[in-house]
Write a protein that holds these residues in place. Sequence first.
Motif, PDB file in Angstrom:
ATOM      1  N   GLN A 178       0.843  -1.197   0.000  1.00 41.77           N
ATOM      2  CA  GLN A 178       0.000   0.000   0.000  1.00 41.77           C
ATOM      3  C   GLN A 178       0.881   1.250   0.000  1.00 41.77           C
ATOM      4  O   GLN A 178       1.757   1.394   0.855  1.00 41.77           O
ATOM      5  CB  GLN A 178      -0.874   0.014   1.267  1.00 41.77           C
ATOM      6  N   ALA A 179       0.637   2.133  -0.937  1.00 45.16           N
ATOM      7  CA  ALA A 179       1.272   3.454  -0.902  1.00 45.16           C
ATOM      8  C   ALA A 179       0.298   4.414  -0.227  1.00 45.16           C
ATOM      9  O   ALA A 179      -0.843   4.549  -0.669  1.00 45.16           O
ATOM     10  CB  ALA A 179       1.582   3.926  -2.315  1.00 45.16           C
ATOM     11  N   VAL A 180       0.738   5.034   0.845  1.00 47.71           N
ATOM     12  CA  VAL A 180      -0.068   6.049   1.525  1.00 47.71           C
ATOM     13  C   VAL A 180       0.535   7.408   1.178  1.00 47.71           C
ATOM     14  O   VAL A 180       1.729   7.633   1.397  1.00 47.71           O
ATOM     15  CB  VAL A 180      -0.070   5.840   3.050  1.00 47.71           C
ATOM     16  N   LEU A 181      -0.290   8.276   0.617  1.00 47.84           N
ATOM     17  CA  LEU A 181       0.214   9.556   0.105  1.00 47.84           C
ATOM     18  C   LEU A 181      -0.347  10.717   0.922  1.00 47.84           C
ATOM     19  O   LEU A 181      -1.435  11.229   0.630  1.00 47.84           O
ATOM     20  CB  LEU A 181      -0.199   9.710  -1.375  1.00 47.84           C
ATOM     21  N   PRO A 182       0.399  11.156   1.944  1.00 49.87           N
ATOM     22  CA  PRO A 182      -0.071  12.292   2.729  1.00 49.87           C
ATOM     23  C   PRO A 182       0.034  13.592   1.935  1.00 49.87           C
ATOM     24  O   PRO A 182       0.902  13.749   1.074  1.00 49.87           O
ATOM     25  CB  PRO A 182       0.895  12.356   3.922  1.00 49.87           C
ATOM     26  N   ALA A 183      -0.884  14.528   2.253  1.00 46.62           N
ATOM     27  CA  ALA A 183      -0.668  15.935   1.917  1.00 46.62           C
ATOM     28  C   ALA A 183      -0.183  16.580   3.226  1.00 46.62           C
ATOM     29  O   ALA A 183       0.451  15.900   4.045  1.00 46.62           O
ATOM     30  CB  ALA A 183      -1.961  16.546   1.384  1.00 46.62           C
ATOM     31  N   GLY A 184      -0.451  17.851   3.424  1.00 46.37           N
ATOM     32  CA  GLY A 184       0.054  18.517   4.623  1.00 46.37           C
ATOM     33  C   GLY A 184      -0.387  17.807   5.902  1.00 46.37           C
ATOM     34  O   GLY A 184      -1.569  17.579   6.108  1.00 46.37           O
ATOM     35  N   THR A 185       0.590  17.474   6.723  1.00 42.42           N
ATOM     36  CA  THR A 185       0.323  16.763   7.977  1.00 42.42           C
ATOM     37  C   THR A 185       1.199  17.406   9.046  1.00 42.42           C
ATOM     38  O   THR A 185       2.393  17.627   8.818  1.00 42.42           O
ATOM     39  CB  THR A 185       0.682  15.260   7.828  1.00 42.42           C
ATOM     40  N   VAL A 186       0.598  17.699  10.187  1.00 40.68           N
ATOM     41  CA  VAL A 186       1.346  18.416  11.229  1.00 40.68           C
ATOM     42  C   VAL A 186       2.329  17.463  11.904  1.00 40.68           C
ATOM     43  O   VAL A 186       1.933  16.562  12.646  1.00 40.68           O
ATOM     44  CB  VAL A 186       0.388  19.012  12.290  1.00 40.68           C
ATOM     45  N   THR A 187       3.602  17.654  11.587  1.00 44.53           N
ATOM     46  CA  THR A 187       4.688  16.859  12.194  1.00 44.53           C
ATOM     47  C   THR A 187       5.927  17.752  12.243  1.00 44.53           C
ATOM     48  O   THR A 187       5.886  18.917  11.836  1.00 44.53           O
ATOM     49  CB  THR A 187       5.036  15.599  11.350  1.00 44.53           C
ATOM     50  N   GLU A 188       7.032  17.143  12.656  1.00 47.41           N
ATOM     51  CA  GLU A 188       8.295  17.889  12.693  1.00 47.41           C
ATOM     52  C   GLU A 188       8.942  17.995  11.311  1.00 47.41           C
ATOM     53  O   GLU A 188      10.023  18.572  11.172  1.00 47.41           O
ATOM     54  CB  GLU A 188       9.276  17.182  13.640  1.00 47.41           C
ATOM     55  N   PHE A 189       8.298  17.405  10.322  1.00 44.60           N
ATOM     56  CA  PHE A 189       8.885  17.310   8.987  1.00 44.60           C
ATOM     57  C   PHE A 189       9.347  18.674   8.464  1.00 44.60           C
ATOM     58  O   PHE A 189      10.426  18.797   7.881  1.00 44.60           O
ATOM     59  CB  PHE A 189       7.853  16.705   8.028  1.00 44.60           C
ATOM     60  N   TYR A 190       8.514  19.688   8.662  1.00 47.76           N
ATOM     61  CA  TYR A 190       8.794  21.010   8.073  1.00 47.76           C
ATOM     62  C   TYR A 190       9.998  21.663   8.748  1.00 47.76           C
ATOM     63  O   TYR A 190      10.865  22.229   8.071  1.00 47.76           O
ATOM     64  CB  TYR A 190       7.529  21.879   8.136  1.00 47.76           C
ATOM     65  N   GLU A 191      10.056  21.558  10.078  1.00 53.63           N
ATOM     66  CA  GLU A 191      11.213  22.119  10.793  1.00 53.63           C
ATOM     67  C   GLU A 191      12.483  21.370  10.369  1.00 53.63           C
ATOM     68  O   GLU A 191      13.521  21.984  10.121  1.00 53.63           O
ATOM     69  CB  GLU A 191      11.011  22.020  12.310  1.00 53.63           C
ATOM     70  N   SER A 192      12.390  20.034  10.258  1.00 54.51           N
ATOM     71  CA  SER A 192      13.567  19.245   9.835  1.00 54.51           C
ATOM     72  C   SER A 192      14.007  19.632   8.427  1.00 54.51           C
ATOM     73  O   SER A 192      15.190  19.555   8.095  1.00 54.51           O
ATOM     74  CB  SER A 192      13.249  17.748   9.850  1.00 54.51           C
ATOM     75  N   ALA A 193      13.024  20.052   7.606  1.00 51.04           N
ATOM     76  CA  ALA A 193      13.336  20.406   6.219  1.00 51.04           C
ATOM     77  C   ALA A 193      13.877  21.828   6.101  1.00 51.04           C
ATOM     78  O   ALA A 193      14.246  22.260   5.006  1.00 51.04           O
ATOM     79  CB  ALA A 193      12.078  20.262   5.367  1.00 51.04           C
ATOM     80  N   GLY A 194      13.878  22.547   7.217  1.00 50.82           N
ATOM     81  CA  GLY A 194      14.381  23.918   7.183  1.00 50.82           C
ATOM     82  C   GLY A 194      13.297  24.938   6.883  1.00 50.82           C
ATOM     83  O   GLY A 194      13.590  26.048   6.443  1.00 50.82           O
ATOM     84  N   MET A 195      12.018  24.564   7.127  1.00 49.36           N
ATOM     85  CA  MET A 195      10.899  25.488   6.898  1.00 49.36           C
ATOM     86  C   MET A 195      10.134  25.634   8.210  1.00 49.36           C
ATOM     87  O   MET A 195      10.226  24.780   9.085  1.00 49.36           O
ATOM     88  CB  MET A 195       9.904  24.897   5.880  1.00 49.36           C
ATOM     89  N   SER A 196       9.313  26.686   8.273  1.00 50.08           N
ATOM     90  CA  SER A 196       8.384  26.780   9.395  1.00 50.08           C
ATOM     91  C   SER A 196       7.004  26.388   8.899  1.00 50.08           C
ATOM     92  O   SER A 196       6.531  26.884   7.863  1.00 50.08           O
ATOM     93  CB  SER A 196       8.343  28.203   9.954  1.00 50.08           C
TER      94      SER A 196
END
Length: 271
Positions: A178-196
């Motif tokens: 199964q491929a699960v394809l998230p759109a925007g999801t509130v996690t630490e992902f954005y901070e880790s990516a260098g974005m707010s």
Amino acid sequence: MSSSKTALITGASSGIGAVYARRLAARGYNLVLVARRTDRLATLATELAATGNITIETVTADLTADADIIRIEQLLRDESIDMLINNAGMGPAASTADMSDADAAATLALNVTALMRLTRAALPGMRARKSGTVVNVGSVLAFHALPQSTLYSATKAFVLTFSRGIADEVKDDGVLVQAVLPAGTVTEFYESAGMSIDNFDPSIFMTAEQLVDAGLAGMDRGEQVTLPSVHDENLWTSYDAARAQLMGGTQNGSPAARYFEPAAGKITPVA
Ligand SMILES: NC(=O)c1ccc[n+]([C@@H]2O[C@H](COP(=O)([O-])OP(=O)(O)OC[C@H]3O[C@@H](n4cnc5c(N)ncnc54)[C@H](OP(=O)(O)O)[C@@H]3O)[C@@H](O)[C@H]2O)c1
């Protein structure tokens, strides 16, 4: 380990992976939790151990490092793992040319190479047992590259195509991919990516709990592709029908006439 089923989750130390761990613990799965942050894994393991009669193993591993991927591959081959959740991922926010060489290599190594290798390591046992599930966490950016997401989007396009192909390869062996394809999801992902995350429209975000619950509902329905944020299912079916129609339209064995016939206002090659 107890007699219940076992799930191995990569990127279990935060966000979507940690929620998968909580939800699968609630379903009675023994867990193997993989990530780099040992302290986070230990805290989660302590929390989940208190919730029921399951075993929890934590494995500190950097899935961009060959030696660490080999350790997890070995574990998947040696132990009876019923469910693999390939969730660990990264997406540095930078244009491809501006990104550091290290970030570019790590993005491919984690999002593509590790996911592919762990899937390959898990499948033989699952096929032999005629049972198993592989969940590959992709992204809706599989369909779209933004200026700061090109490399990430391309890795997630790989996840989608790879997952769909493998799903067809093993569907007659009792294995669901199964491929699960998230759109925007509130996690630490954005901070880790260098974005707010605060720079985005909050209305596009769901919680990691909503995302995982939808993902698991899609799994229970036997879906090969799950799009938790897409309300109109026809968007996917018509997109996929157009994809199949385009593929059919490629099977002609000769170049299209437009590449050989002069068109008004254009200079086109004639040979
Ligand atoms: N959040 C979103 O809006 C969104 C949207 C689309 C897709 N996704 C996908 O969802 C998945 C989970 O991300 P998330 O949103 O939950 O973000 P997250 O909270 O930042 O989680 C990422 C996980 O990946 C692990 N990880 C990162 N680098 C790793 C490495 N080198 N080796 C092993 N583990 C590593 C992290 O653990 P350690 O740092 O402890 O190693 C962490 O547990 C990713 O594949 C991401 O691409 C997220």
